[in-house]
Design an enzyme around this catalytic site. Structure first.
Site, mmCIF file in Angstrom:
data_model
loop_
_atom_site.group_PDB
_atom_site.id
_atom_site.type_symbol
_atom_site.label_atom_id
_atom_site.label_comp_id
_atom_site.label_asym_id
_atom_site.label_seq_id
_atom_site.Cartn_x
_atom_site.Cartn_y
_atom_site.Cartn_z
ATOM 1 N N SER A 7 18.680 3.285 -7.148
ATOM 2 C CA SER A 7 17.733 3.124 -8.261
ATOM 3 C C SER A 7 18.424 3.488 -9.566
ATOM 4 O O SER A 7 18.889 4.624 -9.732
ATOM 5 C CB SER A 7 16.529 4.044 -8.046
ATOM 6 N N HIS A 32 17.927 -1.458 -7.380
ATOM 7 C CA HIS A 32 16.488 -1.159 -7.455
ATOM 8 C C HIS A 32 16.133 -0.818 -8.902
ATOM 9 O O HIS A 32 16.723 0.099 -9.501
ATOM 10 C CB HIS A 32 16.159 0.005 -6.526
ATOM 11 N N ASP A 34 13.239 0.344 -11.408
ATOM 12 C CA ASP A 34 11.937 1.013 -11.482
ATOM 13 C C ASP A 34 11.277 0.727 -12.822
ATOM 14 O O ASP A 34 11.700 1.255 -13.846
ATOM 15 C CB ASP A 34 12.113 2.516 -11.309
ATOM 16 N N MET A 36 8.178 1.190 -15.180
ATOM 17 C CA MET A 36 7.042 2.109 -15.361
ATOM 18 C C MET A 36 6.397 1.864 -16.714
ATOM 19 O O MET A 36 7.108 1.701 -17.714
ATOM 20 C CB MET A 36 7.529 3.556 -15.296
ATOM 21 N N HIS A 65 10.582 -2.955 -8.827
ATOM 22 C CA HIS A 65 9.422 -2.178 -8.369
ATOM 23 C C HIS A 65 8.526 -1.932 -9.585
ATOM 24 O O HIS A 65 8.853 -1.126 -10.449
ATOM 25 C CB HIS A 65 9.955 -0.877 -7.761
ATOM 26 N N MET A 67 5.714 -0.314 -11.257
ATOM 27 C CA MET A 67 4.738 0.783 -11.239
ATOM 28 C C MET A 67 3.913 0.638 -12.510
ATOM 29 O O MET A 67 4.055 1.406 -13.459
ATOM 30 C CB MET A 67 5.484 2.126 -11.194
ATOM 31 N N MET A 136 6.282 4.773 -0.516
ATOM 32 C CA MET A 136 6.710 5.795 -1.488
ATOM 33 C C MET A 136 6.720 7.143 -0.777
ATOM 34 O O MET A 136 5.695 7.578 -0.244
ATOM 35 C CB MET A 136 5.760 5.850 -2.687
ATOM 36 N N ASP A 174 11.330 4.945 -0.647
ATOM 37 C CA ASP A 174 11.770 5.305 -2.001
ATOM 38 C C ASP A 174 11.254 6.684 -2.388
ATOM 39 O O ASP A 174 10.038 6.921 -2.384
ATOM 40 C CB ASP A 174 11.223 4.245 -2.972
HETATM 41 O O1 LIG Z 1 10.417 5.038 -7.756
HETATM 42 C C1 LIG Z 1 10.968 6.038 -8.111
HETATM 43 C C2 LIG Z 1 10.224 7.073 -8.830
HETATM 44 O O2 LIG Z 1 8.950 6.612 -9.043
HETATM 45 C C3 LIG Z 1 12.455 6.218 -7.857
HETATM 46 O O3 LIG Z 1 12.999 5.008 -7.378
HETATM 47 C C4 LIG Z 1 12.749 7.285 -6.887
HETATM 48 O O4 LIG Z 1 12.120 8.466 -7.180
HETATM 49 C C5 LIG Z 1 14.249 7.425 -6.718
HETATM 50 O O5 LIG Z 1 14.716 8.609 -7.206
HETATM 51 P P1 LIG Z 1 15.270 9.771 -6.273
HETATM 52 O O6 LIG Z 1 16.127 9.131 -5.232
HETATM 53 O O7 LIG Z 1 16.024 10.637 -7.231
HETATM 54 O O8 LIG Z 1 14.070 10.446 -5.658
#
Ligand SMILES: O=C(CO)[C@H](O)[C@H](O)COP(=O)(O)O
Length: 213
Positions: A7, A32, A34, A36, A65, A67, A136, A174
């Protein structure tokens, strides 16, 4: 073989292009991304213009992804920007089936994400239409959180649901994925592992990717 999807949430945003090249050179399979919106989750990150810029730098598979609230408003722009897969939250839309149809109509893959507190029964009817289900394993919004241990059993039960229906749906995990939690996720049936801090915080990124695999 397990798909490794670092990510870029944990990358250096001032040099995103090089960071994507770095995960590719380290042997990662997917990138990946993210997305948001500060509404669905209490944080803001990238929009489609950033994905469009990154697309000029790499042919890597872009796993986006979303969110965000009202994800239906973003399918066109992210597909046009170069997303290979758009994953939307079951909690963020009233019309999941229509939304997956709209993603597929762009010629790309469609995934459905579930927050830690959302039960698997929420996706029972949509399962045949999804290319991937994202479990998640932290509450979405931030990198570097601790893996929620009950996620392992959730992955195991989802794998069973997929097998019973004779489907090929991928399971992605994730949040808090590292060398240790990755092993438990793989054994439970995860196909795609997302990791942010574990990969970007590693002294040797290639070793971190190999450890996850
Ligand atoms: O979707 C996410 C947060 O919403 C990230 O992809 C996820 O938290 C990855 O970070 P880490 O591996 O440091 O936990």
């Amino acid at each position: 073989m397990t798909i490794i999807a670092p990510s870029i949430l944990s990358s250096d945003f001032s040099r995103l292009g090089e960071e994507v090249a770095r995960i590719q050179d380290a042997g990662a399979d997917w990138c990946h991304i993210d997305v948001m919106d500060g509404q669905f989750v209490p944080n803001l990150t990238f929009g489609a213009p950033v994905v469009k810029s990154l697309r000029k730098r790499t042919e890597m598979f872009f796993d986006c992804h979303l969110m965000v609230e009202n994800p239906e408003n973003y399918v066109d722009s992210f597909a046009a920007a170069g997303a290979d897969l758009i994953c939307v939250h079951a909690e963020a839309t009233h019309h999941l089936h229509r939304l997956l149809q709209s993603i597929h109509s762009k010629g790309i893959q469609a995934g459905v994400a579930l927050n830690p507190a959302t039960p698997l029964c929420q996706i029972e009817e949509i399962l045949p239409y999804a290319d991937m289900i994202l479990i998640m394993s932290v509450n979405p919004g931030f990198g570097g959180q601790k893996f929620i241990p009950t996620s392992v059993d959730k992955i195991r039960r989802l794998k069973q649901m997929i097998r019973e229906r004779d489907l090929k749906t991928l399971i992605e995990v994730d949040g808090g994925v590292n060398g240790e939690t990755a092993k438990a996720c793989r054994e439970a049936g995860a196909d795609v592992l997302v990791a942010g801090s574990f990969v970007f915080g590693a002294a040797d990124m290639q070793e971190a990717v190999a450890a996850l695999r």
